[in-house]
Design an enzyme around this catalytic site. Structure first.
Site, PDB file in Angstrom:
ATOM      1  N   THR A 122       0.812  -1.207   0.000  1.00 18.99           N
ATOM      2  CA  THR A 122       0.000   0.000   0.000  1.00 18.99           C
ATOM      3  C   THR A 122       0.850   1.265   0.000  1.00 18.99           C
ATOM      4  OG1 THR A 122      -1.553   1.261   1.386  1.00 18.99           O
ATOM      5  CG2 THR A 122      -0.096  -0.251   2.524  1.00 18.99           C
ATOM      6  N   ASP A 123       0.257   2.355  -0.493  1.00 16.58           N
ATOM      7  CA  ASP A 123       0.947   3.649  -0.431  1.00 16.58           C
ATOM      8  C   ASP A 123       0.986   4.203   0.998  1.00 16.58           C
ATOM      9  OD1 ASP A 123      -1.740   4.289  -0.144  1.00 16.58           O
ATOM     10  OD2 ASP A 123      -1.774   5.824  -1.713  1.00 16.58           O
ATOM     11  N   GLU A 124       0.192   3.597   1.905  1.00 14.83           N
ATOM     12  CA  GLU A 124       0.131   4.140   3.267  1.00 14.83           C
ATOM     13  C   GLU A 124       1.445   3.977   4.019  1.00 14.83           C
ATOM     14  OE1 GLU A 124      -3.299   3.540   5.615  1.00 14.83           O
ATOM     15  OE2 GLU A 124      -4.658   3.623   3.910  1.00 14.83           O
ATOM     16  N   TYR A 149      -2.008  -0.303  11.067  1.00 19.40           N
ATOM     17  CA  TYR A 149      -2.145  -0.999   9.772  1.00 19.40           C
ATOM     18  C   TYR A 149      -0.938  -0.708   8.882  1.00 19.40           C
ATOM     19  CZ  TYR A 149      -3.356  -1.542   4.844  1.00 19.40           C
ATOM     20  OH  TYR A 149      -3.312  -1.853   3.507  1.00 19.40           O
ATOM     21  N   LYS A 153       2.105  -3.126   7.413  1.00 21.71           N
ATOM     22  CA  LYS A 153       2.407  -3.314   5.983  1.00 21.71           C
ATOM     23  C   LYS A 153       3.853  -2.885   5.696  1.00 21.71           C
ATOM     24  CE  LYS A 153      -0.011  -4.508   3.065  1.00 21.71           C
ATOM     25  NZ  LYS A 153      -0.423  -5.837   2.532  1.00 21.71           N
TER      26      LYS A 153
HETATM   27  P1  NAD Z   1      -9.795  -7.240   2.304  1.00 22.62           P
HETATM   28  O1  NAD Z   1      -9.803  -6.918   3.767  1.00 22.62           O
HETATM   29  O2  NAD Z   1     -11.004  -6.976   1.496  1.00 22.62           O
HETATM   30  O3  NAD Z   1      -9.434  -8.802   2.118  1.00 22.62           O
HETATM   31  C1  NAD Z   1      -8.429  -9.429   2.858  1.00 22.62           C
HETATM   32  C2  NAD Z   1      -8.571 -10.935   2.642  1.00 22.62           C
HETATM   33  O4  NAD Z   1      -7.505 -11.591   3.359  1.00 22.62           O
HETATM   34  C3  NAD Z   1      -9.875 -11.533   3.189  1.00 22.62           C
HETATM   35  O5  NAD Z   1     -10.423 -12.447   2.260  1.00 22.62           O
HETATM   36  C4  NAD Z   1      -9.449 -12.241   4.456  1.00 22.62           C
HETATM   37  O6  NAD Z   1     -10.282 -13.351   4.792  1.00 22.62           O
HETATM   38  C5  NAD Z   1      -8.049 -12.686   4.091  1.00 22.62           C
HETATM   39  N1  NAD Z   1      -7.199 -12.893   5.275  1.00 22.62           N
HETATM   40  C6  NAD Z   1      -7.034 -12.077   6.340  1.00 22.62           C
HETATM   41  N2  NAD Z   1      -6.207 -12.639   7.233  1.00 22.62           N
HETATM   42  C7  NAD Z   1      -5.814 -13.825   6.694  1.00 22.62           C
HETATM   43  C8  NAD Z   1      -4.934 -14.857   7.132  1.00 22.62           C
HETATM   44  N3  NAD Z   1      -4.297 -14.785   8.309  1.00 22.62           N
HETATM   45  N4  NAD Z   1      -4.756 -15.927   6.330  1.00 22.62           N
HETATM   46  C9  NAD Z   1      -5.393 -16.016   5.125  1.00 22.62           C
HETATM   47  N5  NAD Z   1      -6.261 -15.087   4.684  1.00 22.62           N
HETATM   48  C10 NAD Z   1      -6.452 -13.994   5.466  1.00 22.62           C
HETATM   49  O7  NAD Z   1      -8.528  -6.496   1.730  1.00 22.62           O
HETATM   50  P2  NAD Z   1      -8.342  -5.778   0.299  1.00 22.62           P
HETATM   51  O8  NAD Z   1      -8.862  -4.404   0.381  1.00 22.62           O
HETATM   52  O9  NAD Z   1      -8.795  -6.681  -0.761  1.00 22.62           O
HETATM   53  O10 NAD Z   1      -6.738  -5.675   0.267  1.00 22.62           O
HETATM   54  C11 NAD Z   1      -5.957  -6.767  -0.233  1.00 22.62           C
HETATM   55  C12 NAD Z   1      -4.485  -6.411  -0.136  1.00 22.62           C
HETATM   56  O11 NAD Z   1      -4.228  -5.240  -0.887  1.00 22.62           O
HETATM   57  C13 NAD Z   1      -3.998  -6.124   1.287  1.00 22.62           C
HETATM   58  O12 NAD Z   1      -2.705  -6.660   1.419  1.00 22.62           O
HETATM   59  C14 NAD Z   1      -3.959  -4.597   1.353  1.00 22.62           C
HETATM   60  O13 NAD Z   1      -2.997  -4.160   2.263  1.00 22.62           O
HETATM   61  C15 NAD Z   1      -3.594  -4.260  -0.073  1.00 22.62           C
HETATM   62  N6  NAD Z   1      -4.050  -2.951  -0.569  1.00 22.62           N
HETATM   63  C16 NAD Z   1      -5.363  -2.595  -0.447  1.00 22.62           C
HETATM   64  C17 NAD Z   1      -5.797  -1.384  -0.991  1.00 22.62           C
HETATM   65  C18 NAD Z   1      -7.253  -0.954  -0.911  1.00 22.62           C
HETATM   66  O14 NAD Z   1      -7.558   0.165  -1.285  1.00 22.62           O
HETATM   67  N7  NAD Z   1      -8.170  -1.788  -0.468  1.00 22.62           N
HETATM   68  C19 NAD Z   1      -4.881  -0.547  -1.637  1.00 22.62           C
HETATM   69  C20 NAD Z   1      -3.531  -0.951  -1.716  1.00 22.62           C
HETATM   70  C21 NAD Z   1      -3.136  -2.161  -1.203  1.00 22.62           C
HETATM   71  O1  DAU Z   2      -4.178   3.903   0.346  1.00 27.36           O
HETATM   72  C1  DAU Z   2      -4.418   2.533   0.278  1.00 27.36           C
HETATM   73  C2  DAU Z   2      -5.244   2.105   1.466  1.00 27.36           C
HETATM   74  O2  DAU Z   2      -6.562   2.564   1.220  1.00 27.36           O
HETATM   75  C3  DAU Z   2      -5.226   0.596   1.691  1.00 27.36           C
HETATM   76  O3  DAU Z   2      -3.936   0.198   2.027  1.00 27.36           O
HETATM   77  C4  DAU Z   2      -6.193   0.204   2.823  1.00 27.36           C
HETATM   78  O4  DAU Z   2      -6.251  -1.195   2.939  1.00 27.36           O
HETATM   79  C5  DAU Z   2      -7.561   0.746   2.487  1.00 27.36           C
HETATM   80  O5  DAU Z   2      -8.438   0.488   3.561  1.00 27.36           O
HETATM   81  C6  DAU Z   2      -7.512   2.256   2.223  1.00 27.36           C
HETATM   82  O6  DAU Z   2      -7.227   2.981   3.437  1.00 27.36           O
HETATM   83  P1  DAU Z   2      -7.989   4.339   3.808  1.00 27.36           P
HETATM   84  O7  DAU Z   2      -7.923   4.508   5.263  1.00 27.36           O
HETATM   85  O8  DAU Z   2      -7.528   5.461   2.965  1.00 27.36           O
HETATM   86  O9  DAU Z   2      -9.489   3.925   3.308  1.00 27.36           O
HETATM   87  P2  DAU Z   2     -10.916   4.180   3.968  1.00 27.36           P
HETATM   88  O10 DAU Z   2     -11.925   3.782   2.943  1.00 27.36           O
HETATM   89  O11 DAU Z   2     -11.027   3.583   5.323  1.00 27.36           O
HETATM   90  O12 DAU Z   2     -10.958   5.754   4.134  1.00 27.36           O
HETATM   91  C7  DAU Z   2     -10.825   6.605   3.008  1.00 27.36           C
HETATM   92  C8  DAU Z   2     -10.900   8.029   3.532  1.00 27.36           C
HETATM   93  O13 DAU Z   2     -12.233   8.275   3.993  1.00 27.36           O
HETATM   94  C9  DAU Z   2      -9.993   8.312   4.701  1.00 27.36           C
HETATM   95  O14 DAU Z   2      -9.557   9.659   4.626  1.00 27.36           O
HETATM   96  C10 DAU Z   2     -10.911   8.144   5.922  1.00 27.36           C
HETATM   97  C11 DAU Z   2     -12.235   8.632   5.384  1.00 27.36           C
HETATM   98  N1  DAU Z   2     -13.455   8.011   5.970  1.00 27.36           N
HETATM   99  C12 DAU Z   2     -13.496   6.659   6.027  1.00 27.36           C
HETATM  100  C13 DAU Z   2     -14.608   6.025   6.528  1.00 27.36           C
HETATM  101  C14 DAU Z   2     -14.663   4.517   6.655  1.00 27.36           C
HETATM  102  C15 DAU Z   2     -14.519   8.801   6.354  1.00 27.36           C
HETATM  103  O15 DAU Z   2     -14.479  10.049   6.256  1.00 27.36           O
HETATM  104  N2  DAU Z   2     -15.628   8.173   6.843  1.00 27.36           N
HETATM  105  C16 DAU Z   2     -15.720   6.819   6.968  1.00 27.36           C
HETATM  106  O16 DAU Z   2     -16.756   6.307   7.460  1.00 27.36           O
END
Ligand code: NAD
Ligand code: DAU
Length: 337
Positions: A122-124, A149, A153
């Site tokens: 992630t970019d975080e 988180y 990562k």
């Molecule tokens: P998600 O939370 O939707 O899915 C995570 C999955 O991992 C689930 O199916 C869960 O059951 C499984 N999991 C969790 N713990 C586990 C374990 N111990 N063993 C096996 N499986 C397990 O997450 P997502 O949003 O699809 O993100 C997927 C990946 O991409 C993560 O590594 C996250 O850090 C990365 N990522 C997410 C975003 C985003 O915007 N969502 C952006 C950049 C990177």
């Molecule tokens: O940047 C990549 C990341 O993006 C991934 O690594 C994470 O897994 C993914 O969860 C996401 O993180 P964020 O914290 O940016 O996503 P989230 O959807 O939780 O929040 C997006 C923005 O919205 C953030 O500034 C917080 C804000 N927010 C979020 C929620 C859930 C609100 O204002 N209200 C809300 O209820």
């Protein structure tokens, strides 16, 4: 080729599996997922009977399961993680176990069996940018994670690189910005906002709402990972991001209200997230130059498509919000994780 995908029942992993089976129909996929609250086999109903697809219920911290599956695959694409920042604030334990220890166990198995390992990150990990700056994160940005988180990562990224330098393991890493699209768990901003409004509830906007994310449609992320696997240089990191320019959460929420034909009185400012990162933005020019990547899905159009998907798939998210989605796999596998 046989891919071991971890966390394939989650949001991005399930989109990736559908994408991969469509674009590489000759390949096999094994999906190892523990089915935490975020894992939902209904995300994969469309392909669950595909002969090239197999689901294994299990955690990435299980050394024996991981060892066997890694020995049988050609490469690993590692998505499994605890992924929600807010949950990491209330309980960081699972984040360290899965994101740090789980990644190390996978890396060790990849080393033992000499397998290519792609780490989805992630970019975080780079921390936060100032609202008034034009700066963007790139592959040389210093690590500065600010939530449990992102710290977990960041630790996993360091471990992945350590296996490259120390053990010459074939690794690549992608650090991607915020994804949106179908099958995203409605705890994240965009699906939470859409489904809340459809339920007649307000959109909770943290703090002043002037937080900026670099939104990327999930298919673009899947394609970027494909490009890294195909053309990425071993040992390298690629930053992946979208084409939006500094759109803040309030603007995102207002667009969703407009698409659902609702007034702005559906916005509700609530208490801010502790340590809330102000702004993320990604410079993906290395991925463009070396892999030919660029985002193809524009934010406005695909936000509209995403809203439509949640309108057309109300049963999916209603079951998730009510907890009923767990029954689907409990019937098949006996119990949840
Ligand atoms: P998600 O939370 O939707 O899915 C995570 C999955 O991992 C689930 O199916 C869960 O059951 C499984 N999991 C969790 N713990 C586990 C374990 N111990 N063993 C096996 N499986 C397990 O997450 P997502 O949003 O699809 O993100 C997927 C990946 O991409 C993560 O590594 C996250 O850090 C990365 N990522 C997410 C975003 C985003 O915007 N969502 C952006 C950049 C990177
Ligand atoms: O940047 C990549 C990341 O993006 C991934 O690594 C994470 O897994 C993914 O969860 C996401 O993180 P964020 O914290 O940016 O996503 P989230 O959807 O939780 O929040 C997006 C923005 O919205 C953030 O500034 C917080 C804000 N927010 C979020 C929620 C859930 C609100 O204002 N209200 C809300 O209820």
């Amino acid at each position: 080729m046989k891919l071991l995908v971890t966390g394939g029942a989650g949001f991005i992993g399930s989109n990736f599996i559908r994408y991969w089976l469509k674009t590489h129909p000759g390949d096999e996929i094994v999906n190892l997922d523990k089915l935490t609250y975020a894992g939902n086999l209904e995300n994969l109903k469309e392909i669950e009977k595909n002969n090239n697809y197999k689901f294994v219920l299990g955690g990435i911290t299980n050394v024996d399961v991981v060892g066997t599956l890694v020995s049988e695959c050609d490469l690993i694409v590692h998505f499994a993680a605890e992924s929600h920042v807010d949950r990491s604030i209330t309980d960081a334990g699972a984040f360290v176990k899965t994101n740090v220890t789980g990644t190390q166990i996978l890396l060790q198995a990849a080393k033992d069996h000499d397998k290519r390992f792609h780490h989805v990150s992630t970019d975080e990990v780079f921390g936060a940018l100032a609202l008034d700056s034009k700066d963007k994160f790139n592959e040389n940005s210093p690590y500065d994670p600010r939530s449990p988180y992102s710290a977990s990562k960041a630790a996993s990224d360091h471990l992945v690189r350590s296996y490259f330098h120390t053990h010459k393991l074939d690794i690549t890493i992608s650090n991607c910005s915020n994804n949106f699209g179908p099958y995203q768990f409605p705890e994240k901003l965009i699906p939470l906002a859409i489904t809340n409004v459809m339920e007649g509830k307000k959109i909770p906007v943290y703090g002043d709402g002037l937080y900026v994310r670099d939104w990327l449609y999930v298919d673009d992320h899947c394609r970027a990972i494909d490009l890294v696997l195909e053309k990425g240089k071993i040992g390298e990191t690629y930053c992946i991001g979208g084409m939006t320019t500094d759109i803040n959460n309030l603007e995102v929420a207002k667009k969703i209200l407009k698409l659902l034909d609702k007034d702005e009185d559906m916005l509700e400012h609530v208490q801010d997230r502790p340590g809330h990162d102000r702004r993320y933005a990604i410079d993906w020019s290395k991925a463009k130059k070396e892999l030919g990547f660029q985002p193809e899905h524009n934010f406005e159009e695909y936000l509209e498509q995403t809203v439509k998907w949640y309108q057309d798939n109300q049963e999916w998210w209603q079951k998730v919000k009510s907890g009923e989605y767990k029954e689907y796999y409990q019937k098949q596998y006996g119990s949840s994780s």
